[in-house]
Enzyme design. Structure first.
Site, PDB file in Angstrom:
ATOM      1  N   ASP A   4      -2.923 -33.369  34.950  1.00 23.04           N
ATOM      2  CA  ASP A   4      -3.852 -33.839  35.969  1.00 23.04           C
ATOM      3  C   ASP A   4      -4.333 -32.623  36.765  1.00 23.04           C
ATOM      4  O   ASP A   4      -3.874 -31.487  36.546  1.00 23.04           O
ATOM      5  CB  ASP A   4      -3.175 -34.898  36.865  1.00 23.04           C
ATOM      6  CG  ASP A   4      -4.182 -35.822  37.515  1.00 23.04           C
ATOM      7  OD1 ASP A   4      -3.849 -36.974  37.808  1.00 23.04           O
ATOM      8  OD2 ASP A   4      -5.342 -35.388  37.709  1.00 23.04           O
ATOM      9  N   GLU A  47      -7.664 -42.471  45.383  1.00 19.66           N
ATOM     10  CA  GLU A  47      -6.329 -41.896  45.279  1.00 19.66           C
ATOM     11  C   GLU A  47      -5.526 -42.085  46.570  1.00 19.66           C
ATOM     12  O   GLU A  47      -5.685 -43.095  47.257  1.00 19.66           O
ATOM     13  CB  GLU A  47      -6.429 -40.431  44.845  1.00 19.66           C
ATOM     14  CG  GLU A  47      -7.162 -40.281  43.487  1.00 19.66           C
ATOM     15  CD  GLU A  47      -7.083 -38.896  42.905  1.00 19.66           C
ATOM     16  OE1 GLU A  47      -8.088 -38.418  42.363  1.00 19.66           O
ATOM     17  OE2 GLU A  47      -6.000 -38.274  42.947  1.00 19.66           O
TER      18      GLU A  47
HETATM   19  C1  GLC Z   1      -7.727 -36.657  39.750  1.00 18.78           C
HETATM   20  C2  GLC Z   1      -7.051 -37.891  39.188  1.00 18.78           C
HETATM   21  C3  GLC Z   1      -7.277 -38.095  37.719  1.00 18.78           C
HETATM   22  C4  GLC Z   1      -8.620 -37.529  37.319  1.00 18.78           C
HETATM   23  C5  GLC Z   1      -8.598 -36.033  37.537  1.00 18.78           C
HETATM   24  C6  GLC Z   1      -9.965 -35.388  37.244  1.00 18.78           C
HETATM   25  O1  GLC Z   1      -6.894 -36.064  40.699  1.00 18.78           O
HETATM   26  O2  GLC Z   1      -5.655 -38.041  39.434  1.00 18.78           O
HETATM   27  O3  GLC Z   1      -7.188 -39.503  37.462  1.00 18.78           O
HETATM   28  O4  GLC Z   1      -8.900 -37.814  35.956  1.00 18.78           O
HETATM   29  O5  GLC Z   1      -8.172 -35.676  38.829  1.00 18.78           O
HETATM   30  O6  GLC Z   1     -10.910 -35.844  38.158  1.00 18.78           O
END
Ligand code: GLC
Length: 623
Positions: free
Chosen positions: A314, A505
């Protein structure tokens, strides 16, 4: 007349011979100098041939993913990047289809200009439509699709999303979220289909099939990314260590049996549905950060489940593994992370990998395995043959057909929570409409829309609930907005649209589950005969004040750009068929559901919803 098969079998040698004679070097080049381009060879053979040619820098480059704001075309070439991404809101300047496609093509040209011309993969979060792109169709967030509960609908929505992504040149979606949220105080509840592993498994698989289609080598197929492995939706309230988050990225403090029973089934279904990429979770289990957990990422996912694709980290998830960056990189890659969403400083990451190889905290074998997995997926999707997807009609983005599908999904996701029989709005009813979500595309869409956190207002073209109601009932809509509070106005029906402020988030983690009513209920109640409340929220919210005042309560979740779908159920043009995919807690303290009985601390159990006449579609409301 030869049989079709005979023709194929008997002329092939002749064609190959002619090609070798007529096109000197063509057949030879492909067959000898670049055998990985020979599509007649098995994928594994092609991958091995390419890996054998790759320098260490080129191998580490494939494992590197940077965000578009941190790298230009020159950087893609100099760092031999395997991938570039747009994070939430990562859009080119004009943010239109042409601009997106030109941006992706420029990065791809840079990748193809390198010595081995290994195409890069461009990834984006298209979690409810191609949501970074202004003008794209914004579909209901997953929670709404969970309420509709129809895999076929989810597959259609995903396919439409893929069509809009391909028009912008992008074939990798960081979706679906296959989390199984166990506490709706989590700010990512709405990104998930529901709290039941079976529902999430079915709908997650459908989303993957919609995105990828039946042939990953089809240049209009889009790679899915079930995420976030493993246990992202099970973190305990108060266990977060990121910023001022409460649950997000926290600790899933359950035993192995519970972890597997609740959070693993969607990944088994995802792999069976053909997923080739999995994203690791920021969260932790009792054994520590998932991003550094060899037992989960390698032994379980790649060993026990036999996953042969690749694991992507991530966003800067590797950084959270250890305070020393080089150590963190070594721990994460050795645990089983294959591609690292760095996402800013590619050189620093690549230096850390080389340091790990020098000290032995990363092995050459691990690097080769990671690169092989990445190349395997790129070869499977035909990326070497089609580095860019076909230039489809840009008008597919936000097309009327897709918006009609979104409107259908909105209507089918609406859940009637309470009614005294006051619906539908009758053809001769007069209506007053108020509320923070009455005329607001941003409120309808929630987070991950145009920007990471989303935002209020006319953030992208769409139909607000007010627009749709005015179109539908014309002058019988007496007023919209605060003006409706003017004294003396009387109407048959008052509609109050209450909305959560958009969030994404951990920013959306909530200790209260409150939704602002803003005095609209008190303002409208004495002026109307029947009071209808529509909730625009990413999760179940507290209802005491609403239920004390309203005759009808509808959960519309986060419907996206097509607010007409909400009006369709209000006026009876579409039936109520949705059921809540999450238990509706009575208080925030009742939100944690793992191990609880359906009505323990609950107002409505998962699966609850009413038809227009008030007949339960599933279990009854809790006593
Ligand atoms: C974010 C998320 C993830 C996402 C990534 C790219 O923090 O946790 O779900 O795909 O970063 O945006």
């Amino acid at each position: 007349m030869w049989e079709d098969g005979d023709v194929r079998l008997s002329v092939v040698p002749v064609i190959a011979l002619l090609a070798a004679i007529v096109l000197p070097g063509a057949g030879a080049t492909q067959a000898t100098e670049r055998p990985w381009l020979d599509t007649s060879r098995p994928i594994e053979e092609r991958a091995s041939a390419l890996i054998a040619e790759m320098t260490l820098d080129e191998r580490i480059g494939q494992m590197t993913q940077l965000e578009m704001g941190s790298v230009d075309s020159a950087g893609v070439a100099s760092l031999h990047l395997g991938s570039v991404l747009s994070g939430g809101g990562g859009a080119p300047t004009r943010n239109d289809v042409t601009d997106w496609r030109e941006m992706v093509a420029a990065y791809q040209d840079a990748a193809l200009s390198t010595r081995l011309a290994i195409p890069m993969l461009y990834g984006v979060d298209a979690i409810h439509g191609h949501n970074n792109v202004r003008g794209a169709t914004i579909f209901p967030h997953a929670i709404g699709l969970g309420a509709a509960g129809d895999p076929a609908l989810v597959e259609r929505v995903a396919r439409a999303t893929a069509e809009e992504m391909v028009a912008t040149g992008i074939r990798w979606d960081f979706a679906p979220v296959v989390a199984v949220p166990q506490d709706v105080r989590w700010g990512r509840t709405y990104e998930a289909f529901g709290e039941d592993p079976t529902l999430v498994s079915e709908l997650g698989a459908a989303a993957i099939q919609g995105l990828q289609g039946t042939d990953l080598a089809d240049p209009t197929a889009v790679l899915a990314t079930p995420k976030h492995f493993l246990g992202d939706g099970g973190t305990a309230f108060g266990s977060a260590t990121t910023g001022d988050y409460l649950l997000d990225q926290g600790v899933t403090d359950v035993d192995e049996v519970t972890l597997r029973a609740i959070h693993l089934p969607p990944y088994e279904a995802a792999l069976a549905a053909g997923a080739r990429i999995v994203m690791a979770s920021f969260s932790s289990t009792r054994d520590g950060k998932v991003h550094a957990d060899h037992r989960l990422l390698t032994d379980l996912l790649k060993g026990e489940l036999g996953f042969t694709g690749f694991v992507v980290s991530d966003w800067a998830g590797v950084d959270q593994v250890h305070p020393d960056f080089d150590t963190a990189v070594a721990m994460a890659i050795s645990a089983g992370i294959d591609m690292v969403m760095v996402p800013y400083d590619g050189q620093r990451f690549q230096d850390a990998v080389r340091a790990g190889l020098t000290t032995g905290t990363i092995t050459q074998d691990r690097i080769e395995d990671a690169v092989r997995r990445i190349l395997r997926v790129k070869l499977e999707m035909g990326l070497f043959e089609h580095p860019m997807p076909p230039a489809t009609d840009p008008s597919v983005v936000g097309s009327a057909v897709h918006r009609a599908l979104a409107r259908e999904a909105v209507a089918r996701s609406a859940v009637l929570l309470a009614t005294d029989g006051s619906l539908p709005i009758d053809p001769d009813d007069t209506v007053l409409l108020v509320g923070s979500g009455a005329s607001d595309i941003g409120a309808q869409s929630g987070g991950w829309t145009i920007t990471w956190q989303g935002g209020r207002g006319a953030i992208t073209p769409g139909t607000t609930i007010a627009d749709a109601l005015r179109d539908r009932i014309g002058g019988r809509l007496l007023a919209v907005g605060p003006a409706a509070g003017a004294e003396g106005l009387l109407a048959d029906v008052g509609v109050v649209v209450l909305a959560e402020e958009p969030y994404a988030e951990g920013v959306g983690d909530s200790a209260t589950l409150a939704i602002r009513t803003g005095g609209f209920l008190d303002q409208l109640r004495p002026k109307v005969d029947r009071l209808v409340v529509v909730l625009l929220s990413g999760r179940p919210v507290l209802l005491d004040e609403v239920l004390a005042s309203a005759d009808v309560v509808i959960a519309a979740w986060l419907p996206g750009t097509e607010g007409a779908g909400v009006v369709d159920v209000l006026v009876g043009e579409a039936p109520f068929g949705g059921t809540t995919p999450f238990t509706w807690p009575r208080t925030p303290d009742d939100a944690r559901r793992t191990g609880k009985a359906p009505c323990d601390g609950a107002r409505f159990p998962r699966g609850y919803g009413l038809t227009t006449d008030g007949t339960p579609l599933g279990p009854a409301a809790c006593p």
